[in-house]
Enzyme design. Structure first.
Site, PDB file in Angstrom:
ATOM      1  N   PRO A 107     -71.791  34.967  26.527  1.00  0.00           N
ATOM      2  CA  PRO A 107     -71.487  36.048  25.580  1.00  0.00           C
ATOM      3  C   PRO A 107     -70.582  35.578  24.434  1.00  0.00           C
ATOM      4  O   PRO A 107     -70.762  35.986  23.281  1.00  0.00           O
ATOM      5  CB  PRO A 107     -70.760  37.089  26.448  1.00  0.00           C
ATOM      6  CG  PRO A 107     -71.157  36.790  27.853  1.00  0.00           C
ATOM      7  CD  PRO A 107     -71.432  35.328  27.907  1.00  0.00           C
ATOM      8  N   GLN A 121     -70.482  32.491  23.215  1.00  0.00           N
ATOM      9  CA  GLN A 121     -71.308  31.681  22.302  1.00  0.00           C
ATOM     10  C   GLN A 121     -72.083  32.593  21.352  1.00  0.00           C
ATOM     11  O   GLN A 121     -72.157  32.338  20.143  1.00  0.00           O
ATOM     12  CB  GLN A 121     -72.307  30.842  23.100  1.00  0.00           C
ATOM     13  CG  GLN A 121     -71.686  29.810  24.017  1.00  0.00           C
ATOM     14  CD  GLN A 121     -72.740  29.172  24.919  1.00  0.00           C
ATOM     15  OE1 GLN A 121     -73.891  28.998  24.521  1.00  0.00           O
ATOM     16  NE2 GLN A 121     -72.356  28.829  26.136  1.00  0.00           N
ATOM     17  N   LYS A 153     -55.414  35.553  29.978  1.00  0.00           N
ATOM     18  CA  LYS A 153     -55.840  36.148  31.253  1.00  0.00           C
ATOM     19  C   LYS A 153     -55.130  37.479  31.500  1.00  0.00           C
ATOM     20  O   LYS A 153     -54.095  37.766  30.880  1.00  0.00           O
ATOM     21  CB  LYS A 153     -55.596  35.165  32.395  1.00  0.00           C
ATOM     22  CG  LYS A 153     -54.160  34.746  32.554  1.00  0.00           C
ATOM     23  CD  LYS A 153     -54.039  33.805  33.744  1.00  0.00           C
ATOM     24  CE  LYS A 153     -52.594  33.520  34.093  1.00  0.00           C
ATOM     25  NZ  LYS A 153     -51.775  32.977  33.027  1.00  0.00           N
ATOM     26  N   ASP A 154     -55.709  38.269  32.396  1.00  0.00           N
ATOM     27  CA  ASP A 154     -55.083  39.542  32.756  1.00  0.00           C
ATOM     28  C   ASP A 154     -53.671  39.266  33.247  1.00  0.00           C
ATOM     29  O   ASP A 154     -53.464  38.353  34.053  1.00  0.00           O
ATOM     30  CB  ASP A 154     -55.872  40.216  33.892  1.00  0.00           C
ATOM     31  CG  ASP A 154     -57.266  40.635  33.447  1.00  0.00           C
ATOM     32  OD1 ASP A 154     -57.524  40.642  32.230  1.00  0.00           O
ATOM     33  OD2 ASP A 154     -58.104  40.953  34.322  1.00  0.00           O
ATOM     34  N   CYS A 165     -41.642  67.354  22.052  1.00  0.00           N
ATOM     35  CA  CYS A 165     -42.389  68.193  21.120  1.00  0.00           C
ATOM     36  C   CYS A 165     -42.887  69.459  21.835  1.00  0.00           C
ATOM     37  O   CYS A 165     -42.104  70.360  22.102  1.00  0.00           O
ATOM     38  CB  CYS A 165     -43.504  67.392  20.459  1.00  0.00           C
ATOM     39  SG  CYS A 165     -43.957  68.076  18.865  1.00  0.00           S
ATOM     40  N   GLY A 171     -43.292  69.742  24.818  1.00  0.00           N
ATOM     41  CA  GLY A 171     -42.450  69.782  26.010  1.00  0.00           C
ATOM     42  C   GLY A 171     -41.142  70.520  25.765  1.00  0.00           C
ATOM     43  O   GLY A 171     -40.575  71.130  26.681  1.00  0.00           O
ATOM     44  N   HIS A 187     -40.769  63.066  18.219  1.00  0.00           N
ATOM     45  CA  HIS A 187     -41.405  62.117  19.144  1.00  0.00           C
ATOM     46  C   HIS A 187     -40.591  60.831  19.234  1.00  0.00           C
ATOM     47  O   HIS A 187     -40.919  59.843  18.572  1.00  0.00           O
ATOM     48  CB  HIS A 187     -42.825  61.797  18.673  1.00  0.00           C
ATOM     49  CG  HIS A 187     -43.769  62.946  18.826  1.00  0.00           C
ATOM     50  ND1 HIS A 187     -44.440  63.191  20.007  1.00  0.00           N
ATOM     51  CD2 HIS A 187     -44.127  63.928  17.972  1.00  0.00           C
ATOM     52  CE1 HIS A 187     -45.192  64.267  19.864  1.00  0.00           C
ATOM     53  NE2 HIS A 187     -45.019  64.741  18.641  1.00  0.00           N
ATOM     54  N   GLU A 238     -40.634  58.705  21.450  1.00  0.00           N
ATOM     55  CA  GLU A 238     -41.403  57.610  22.065  1.00  0.00           C
ATOM     56  C   GLU A 238     -41.947  56.628  21.032  1.00  0.00           C
ATOM     57  O   GLU A 238     -42.223  55.475  21.350  1.00  0.00           O
ATOM     58  CB  GLU A 238     -42.542  58.172  22.928  1.00  0.00           C
ATOM     59  CG  GLU A 238     -43.698  58.843  22.188  1.00  0.00           C
ATOM     60  CD  GLU A 238     -43.488  60.332  21.922  1.00  0.00           C
ATOM     61  OE1 GLU A 238     -42.320  60.770  21.889  1.00  0.00           O
ATOM     62  OE2 GLU A 238     -44.492  61.047  21.733  1.00  0.00           O
TER      63      GLU A 238
END
Ligand code: GLN
Length: 547
Positions: free
Chosen positions: A205, A207, A254-255, A397, A399, A523, A525
């Site tokens: 895939p 390639q 990698k993961d 917000c 919340g 917000h 976050e």
């Protein structure tokens, strides 16, 4: 040296270098995270970077897209509603972020069509090449000029190579590089799957995806391979040969086992930043990743585990509350603990009927932002449960709006009270639009977006968290606390610890005598980084650790 001519933009900005990041094989490979991690590595080498996300979809911005489709909408200081990858950029780097940091096909076509209607093209036939591609190139240049200190611009192209939608973007970066051959590199992020049945890792895939890139006229300089486990030298050599990329420029991503904040360290170990610096001839210092290394050690060796319950409406979509999850993680890292998040669909709390049974057992609860009626009552039950049981509650917000409505109904006994977003005919509109509060109908309907100052009241939880009296936070909402009710709320124990500087809008509410019950109309976050956790999240988590 050639003298720059007026209008000869590539010579005037030739000191800026560009990294184009494309994706192959499948979507959701983590291109945003990878682009951000490349940014981290370059910053750790003393480079000033900027990042731009180009999105091939036709929406003008993701503001109107359903979170189930698109995940979180990330808001910048200047009030742009952008792709959630900008959140990664913010958390991993110090890139300037603004409206200019994200462009969609919709936006680009909108500009071109407006120009055409104005007659700017002087009667020419308006075409994808050069008019749309010129507009894309202009976006890239605009980002490089945003801050005169910028040395490297990372441009992430959304979508997957081979998609019809992304063709104009790829053509634009081909041209861009053709015009600045020494200043650009292409990094192709691809997928190298492990086929369990065959017991083999497959490079085909990759390639094919590189072949498609080459057809468009783009040669990758570095191939980053997303894979489950590290690739063998043999496989890297194979990809190198088939894709005409030197073997030391085939790098695996990698993961990661523990945390996404491991990604820059992993890429550095394989020499990615050294390779980029060499290819772009950057005058970079040795990489200093000590802060990131230290952070990873904390993540790897937590001293305790705490559990936060998030009660929301889009819990099945793992990206719908991306910044909220990350901000909680940053605070947990600061506290040296492992964070477990339990996700609760607010609808189900009502269906269940027994709040304790439905959500009980967490150290604290967070109710994030949201729109519309669905899920409201489950959130109100959550706020009631936390207030009565004195369990820490953090409302973002919507919340905060929920926390206000709950207090109105059960402490002030205004049984019918609501937000006019859900019940426009409520007898007690404790949350409503400012225009409604003033009796002006026609002004409603526009969102309050972007950064606003907020003054904090001394000797309150909010003030103690921030440690200062004036803060700036980002907003994305239409409805507000209705000040007509302010006295009644204050008399019953609600403290409005943060207000818009003119005192008109209540931005933070907290409950006196409760261990930690606080709601914010903004917000927070969006402004948390792993190395600089947000003060409110930090204090919330710290409280859970102490409890
Ligand atoms: N729906 C609410 C409003 O528009 C809250 C928005 C949000 O949580 N971002 O005011």
């Amino acid at each position: 040296m050639e003298k720059p001519q007026q209008g000869d933009c590539h010579l005037l900005t030739s000191r800026v270098k560009y990294i184009f990041v494309t994706g192959g094989v499948v979507s959701s490979l983590g291109k945003g995270l990878t682009s951000a991690a490349i940014g981290t590595l370059l910053e750790c080498r003393g480079q000033h970077i900027a990042i731009l996300k180009l999105d091939p979809y036709l929406n003008v911005d993701p503001g109107t897209m359903n979170p189930f489709q698109h995940g979180e909408v990330y808001v910048t200081d200047d009030g742009a509603e952008t792709d959630l990858d900008l959140g990664h950029y913010y958390r991993f780097t110090h890139t300037p972020l603004s409206r200019a940091s994200n462009a969609t096909s919709g936006q680009i076509y909108d500009t071109v069509i407006k120009k055409e209607r104005r007659g700017d093209y002087l009667g020419k036939t308006v075409q994808v090449i050069p008019h749309v591609t010129d507009e894309i190139k202009a976006k890239i240049l605009a980002v490089s000029r945003q801050d005169p200190k910028t040395q490297v611009v990372i441009v992430e192209i959304g979508g997957t190579v081979g998609d019809i939608e992304s063709l104009p973007f790829l053509e634009a970066i081909r041209q861009f590089r053709y015009e600045r051959p020494k200043d650009c590199i292409n990094i192709h992020l691809t997928y190298v799957p492990y086929l369990k049945a065959a017991g083999e890792v497959k490079t085909k895939p990759t390639q094919h995806s590189v072949q498609v890139l080459r057809e468009i006229g783009i040669m990758p300089d570095i191939i980053l391979c997303r894979c489950e486990n590290a690739l063998s030298d043999e496989l890297k050599a194979k990809i190198s040969l088939f894709c005409s990329v030197p073997v030391d420029a085939v790098i695996d991503e990698k993961d990661v086992a523990t945390s996404i904040y491991e990604v820059p360290l992993d890429l550095h170990r394989q020499g990615l930043d050294a390779k980029i610096c060499k290819m772009l001839e950057l005058d970079a210092k040795k990489a200093d990743l000590s802060e990131w290394e230290k952070m990873l050690q904390v993540i790897l060796h937590p001293k305790a585990t705490i559990t936060v319950g998030i009660v929301g409406k889009y819990m099945e979509h793992q990206d719908a509350y991306k910044s909220v999850f990350e901000a909680l993680h940053h605070a947990a890292i600061a506290a040296g603990v492992h964070l477990k998040i339990r996700k609760f669909e607010s609808d189900r709390i009502v269906e269940n009927g027994d709040v304790e049974k439905a959500i009980g057992g967490c150290d604290g609860y967070l109710v994030p932002g949201g729109f519309g009626e669905r899920g409201w009552e489950g959130k109100v039950l959550t706020a009631k449960y936390c207030r009565e049981k004195k369990i820490p509650y953090f409302g973002l917000c919507l919340g905060m709006q929920v926390m206000i409505v709950e207090f109105a109904r059960h402490v002030l006994h205004l049984n019918d009270s609501h937000s006019t977003e859900v019940n426009p005919n409520t007898t007690d509109p404790v949350i409503s639009m400012l225009s409604e509060q003033r009796g002006i109908k026609e002004l409603g309907g526009t969102m309050r977006l972007g950064s606003y100052p907020c003054a904090l009241k001394p000797n309150t939880l909010a003030y103690n968290c921030y440690g200062k009296g004036l803060i700036h936070e980002r907003h994305r909402h239409r409805y507000e606390f209705n000040n007509t009710y302010k006295d009644a709320f204050e008399k019953a124990g609600m403290v409005f610890s943060g207000t818009m500087e003119d005192g008109l809008l209540c931005e933070i509410s907290e409950i006196a005598g409760h261990p930690w019950m606080l709601g914010v109309q903004f917000h927070p976050e969006f402004k948390s980084k792993p190395l600089e956790p947000h003060p409110l999240f930090r204090d919330f988590i710290q409280t859970l650790v102490k409890a």
